[in-house]
Design an enzyme around this catalytic site. Sequence first.
Site, PDB file in Angstrom:
ATOM      1  N   ARG A  23     -27.154  15.522  15.960  1.00  0.00           N
ATOM      2  CA  ARG A  23     -26.547  14.275  15.456  1.00  0.00           C
ATOM      3  C   ARG A  23     -25.499  13.724  16.421  1.00  0.00           C
ATOM      4  NH1 ARG A  23     -27.199  13.157   9.774  1.00  0.00           N
ATOM      5  NH2 ARG A  23     -29.239  13.981   9.271  1.00  0.00           N
ATOM      6  N   ARG A  27     -22.832   8.023  13.049  1.00  0.00           N
ATOM      7  CA  ARG A  27     -21.739   7.234  12.466  1.00  0.00           C
ATOM      8  C   ARG A  27     -20.339   7.550  12.982  1.00  0.00           C
ATOM      9  NH1 ARG A  27     -23.014   7.903   6.278  1.00  0.00           N
ATOM     10  NH2 ARG A  27     -23.700   9.873   7.160  1.00  0.00           N
ATOM     11  N   ARG A  36     -25.393  -0.507  14.013  1.00  0.00           N
ATOM     12  CA  ARG A  36     -25.889  -0.253  12.667  1.00  0.00           C
ATOM     13  C   ARG A  36     -25.428  -1.315  11.667  1.00  0.00           C
ATOM     14  NH1 ARG A  36     -26.848   0.647   8.144  1.00  0.00           N
ATOM     15  NH2 ARG A  36     -26.876   2.634   7.051  1.00  0.00           N
ATOM     16  N   ASP A  72     -35.486   9.632  12.456  1.00  0.00           N
ATOM     17  CA  ASP A  72     -35.122  10.509  11.342  1.00  0.00           C
ATOM     18  C   ASP A  72     -36.323  11.359  10.984  1.00  0.00           C
ATOM     19  OD1 ASP A  72     -32.768  10.868   9.318  1.00  0.00           O
ATOM     20  OD2 ASP A  72     -34.628  11.095   8.192  1.00  0.00           O
ATOM     21  N   TYR A 147     -37.757  17.096   0.433  1.00  0.00           N
ATOM     22  CA  TYR A 147     -37.427  15.682   0.204  1.00  0.00           C
ATOM     23  C   TYR A 147     -38.523  14.969  -0.587  1.00  0.00           C
ATOM     24  CZ  TYR A 147     -33.373  15.966   3.231  1.00  0.00           C
ATOM     25  OH  TYR A 147     -32.158  16.295   3.759  1.00  0.00           O
TER      26      TYR A 147
HETATM   27  O1  1CP Z   1     -28.397  12.256  17.473  1.00  0.00           O
HETATM   28  C1  1CP Z   1     -29.140  12.528  16.517  1.00  0.00           C
HETATM   29  O2  1CP Z   1     -29.402  13.697  16.206  1.00  0.00           O
HETATM   30  C2  1CP Z   1     -29.683  11.379  15.748  1.00  0.00           C
HETATM   31  C3  1CP Z   1     -31.093  11.448  15.291  1.00  0.00           C
HETATM   32  C4  1CP Z   1     -31.271  12.066  13.907  1.00  0.00           C
HETATM   33  C5  1CP Z   1     -31.858  13.305  13.620  1.00  0.00           C
HETATM   34  C6  1CP Z   1     -32.306  14.361  14.625  1.00  0.00           C
HETATM   35  C7  1CP Z   1     -30.958  11.463  12.660  1.00  0.00           C
HETATM   36  C8  1CP Z   1     -30.321  10.165  12.482  1.00  0.00           C
HETATM   37  N1  1CP Z   1     -31.413  12.275  11.657  1.00  0.00           N
HETATM   38  C9  1CP Z   1     -31.945  13.409  12.214  1.00  0.00           C
HETATM   39  C10 1CP Z   1     -32.570  14.526  11.532  1.00  0.00           C
HETATM   40  C11 1CP Z   1     -32.405  14.669  10.064  1.00  0.00           C
HETATM   41  N2  1CP Z   1     -32.432  13.716   9.078  1.00  0.00           N
HETATM   42  C12 1CP Z   1     -32.300  15.929   9.431  1.00  0.00           C
HETATM   43  C13 1CP Z   1     -32.360  17.251  10.151  1.00  0.00           C
HETATM   44  C14 1CP Z   1     -31.053  17.586  10.769  1.00  0.00           C
HETATM   45  C15 1CP Z   1     -29.956  17.903   9.811  1.00  0.00           C
HETATM   46  O3  1CP Z   1     -30.095  18.847   9.029  1.00  0.00           O
HETATM   47  O4  1CP Z   1     -28.936  17.193   9.862  1.00  0.00           O
HETATM   48  C16 1CP Z   1     -32.218  15.705   8.048  1.00  0.00           C
HETATM   49  C17 1CP Z   1     -32.080  16.754   6.965  1.00  0.00           C
HETATM   50  C18 1CP Z   1     -32.301  14.303   7.831  1.00  0.00           C
HETATM   51  C19 1CP Z   1     -32.306  13.614   6.530  1.00  0.00           C
HETATM   52  C20 1CP Z   1     -31.231  12.621   6.456  1.00  0.00           C
HETATM   53  N3  1CP Z   1     -31.253  11.438   7.115  1.00  0.00           N
HETATM   54  C21 1CP Z   1     -30.000  12.728   5.793  1.00  0.00           C
HETATM   55  C22 1CP Z   1     -29.502  13.981   5.083  1.00  0.00           C
HETATM   56  C23 1CP Z   1     -29.427  13.839   3.628  1.00  0.00           C
HETATM   57  C24 1CP Z   1     -29.226  15.183   2.952  1.00  0.00           C
HETATM   58  O5  1CP Z   1     -30.177  15.606   2.297  1.00  0.00           O
HETATM   59  O6  1CP Z   1     -28.145  15.785   3.089  1.00  0.00           O
HETATM   60  C25 1CP Z   1     -29.300  11.533   6.000  1.00  0.00           C
HETATM   61  C26 1CP Z   1     -27.976  11.118   5.449  1.00  0.00           C
HETATM   62  C27 1CP Z   1     -30.108  10.739   6.888  1.00  0.00           C
HETATM   63  C28 1CP Z   1     -29.767   9.429   7.488  1.00  0.00           C
HETATM   64  C29 1CP Z   1     -29.459   9.489   8.934  1.00  0.00           C
HETATM   65  N4  1CP Z   1     -30.291  10.036   9.910  1.00  0.00           N
HETATM   66  C30 1CP Z   1     -29.738   9.822  11.164  1.00  0.00           C
HETATM   67  C31 1CP Z   1     -28.518   9.105  10.966  1.00  0.00           C
HETATM   68  C32 1CP Z   1     -27.613   8.636  12.078  1.00  0.00           C
HETATM   69  C33 1CP Z   1     -28.348   8.910   9.581  1.00  0.00           C
HETATM   70  C34 1CP Z   1     -27.226   8.157   8.926  1.00  0.00           C
HETATM   71  C35 1CP Z   1     -27.728   6.807   8.630  1.00  0.00           C
HETATM   72  C36 1CP Z   1     -26.699   5.738   8.669  1.00  0.00           C
HETATM   73  O7  1CP Z   1     -26.435   5.157   9.741  1.00  0.00           O
HETATM   74  O8  1CP Z   1     -26.183   5.424   7.598  1.00  0.00           O
END
Ligand code: 1CP
Length: 344
Positions: A23, A27, A36, A72, A147
């Site tokens: 990540r 944000r 964003r 994502d 999910y």
């Molecule tokens: O630099 C990076 O890593 C950005 C790319 C990236 C990756 C590899 C994002 C952007 N998401 C992910 C993977 C991801 N998404 C995972 C696996 C990694 C981890 O465990 O953190 C998971 C579980 C998700 C699912 C997801 N997407 C969640 C988690 C919700 C939960 O169940 O707790 C959320 C909040 C997102 C949205 C998301 N994905 C990525 C970003 C930057 C965001 C936030 C969105 C925004 O801008 O509001």
Amino acid sequence: MNTTFLKACKGEQTSHVPVWFMRQAGRYLPDYQRVRSKLNFLDLCKNPALCTEVTLQPVDIFHFDAAILFSDILVPMEAMGLPLEFHEGQGPVFPEPVRSQQAAEALRIPNPAEDMPFVLETIRLLRRELKVPLIGFAGAPFTLATYVIEGGSSRNFYATKSMMFQRPELYRLILDKITACTSSYLIAQAKAGAQALQLFDSWAGALAPCDYERFALPYVQSILADLRKHTDIPLIYFANHGATLLRHTSGLDADVLGIDWRIPLADAIRQVGPHAVQGNLDPLALFLPKTELEARIAAMLEDGKAARGYIFNLGHGVIPETDPDQVKIAVEAVHRFSSRSKQS
Ligand code: 1CP
């Protein structure tokens, strides 16, 4: 081209310990928030020019040794035919969770080039810009299944685990389809130019080891075996909360195992078998005062020397409240301390 990351994945000597953060785009970065603020998250994921921009931001600012594709893990689940929404402040929602034979049968195996062209286009654009390797990624099948079966994030995974135990055939049908989708998606990413691939198993640690072995591990093995037939780029498997699963994951045919922060790095290295190791600073350790953060990093680099290859990373993703200056301090410390220790 800075190849320290790829070399460390393969256990080769490097001039310094490579570092990237899960990540690393997102944000906590004002530059990301600026992009964003103009569109919603899923639209951002489908815009190759903007995905390229936000992937490059942390690499340019902090000099990470690898970039991770901005997307994502749930994008391919939408391509399987499931409506997906991201609600502000709440995370992902699948309004039609997959809980019946009919819903499972209706899942389609996407064609990545046709159904997710924006991801492959982002990879091609990034390869023209980047001077560090590009990591492609996907969610691991169990994590993705939670999910789509729960309909979003979950606390105790009631819907998923009760299906696993009471309707194992339905569970297996869903997992088989997600596995097929994930394999072809990752192969397409490699063909488009991804130079390493990471499988994120964010919720694997919610399983008892005996259930992980039956209901999650075989699907990971199947994807890794498929990838090995199609590409020789490094493969990384990250199981969050995975210390209790190392007995199983240490046998995986991945080049690198990602380790979360709940186990001392030295203990993990003793258990990972022939793998290089990636991790495992607590993301919240980025809130330590500078000298303490640096001391912790120095100690990890010392422990990392025992690994077949060592890639510095967090034990999970950067949280949005993180101060970018602290990320800068951490990356600089990894670079400075590890190149110094190589000379001594
Ligand atoms: O630099 C990076 O890593 C950005 C790319 C990236 C990756 C590899 C994002 C952007 N998401 C992910 C993977 C991801 N998404 C995972 C696996 C990694 C981890 O465990 O953190 C998971 C579980 C998700 C699912 C997801 N997407 C969640 C988690 C919700 C939960 O169940 O707790 C959320 C909040 C997102 C949205 C998301 N994905 C990525 C970003 C930057 C965001 C936030 C969105 C925004 O801008 O509001």
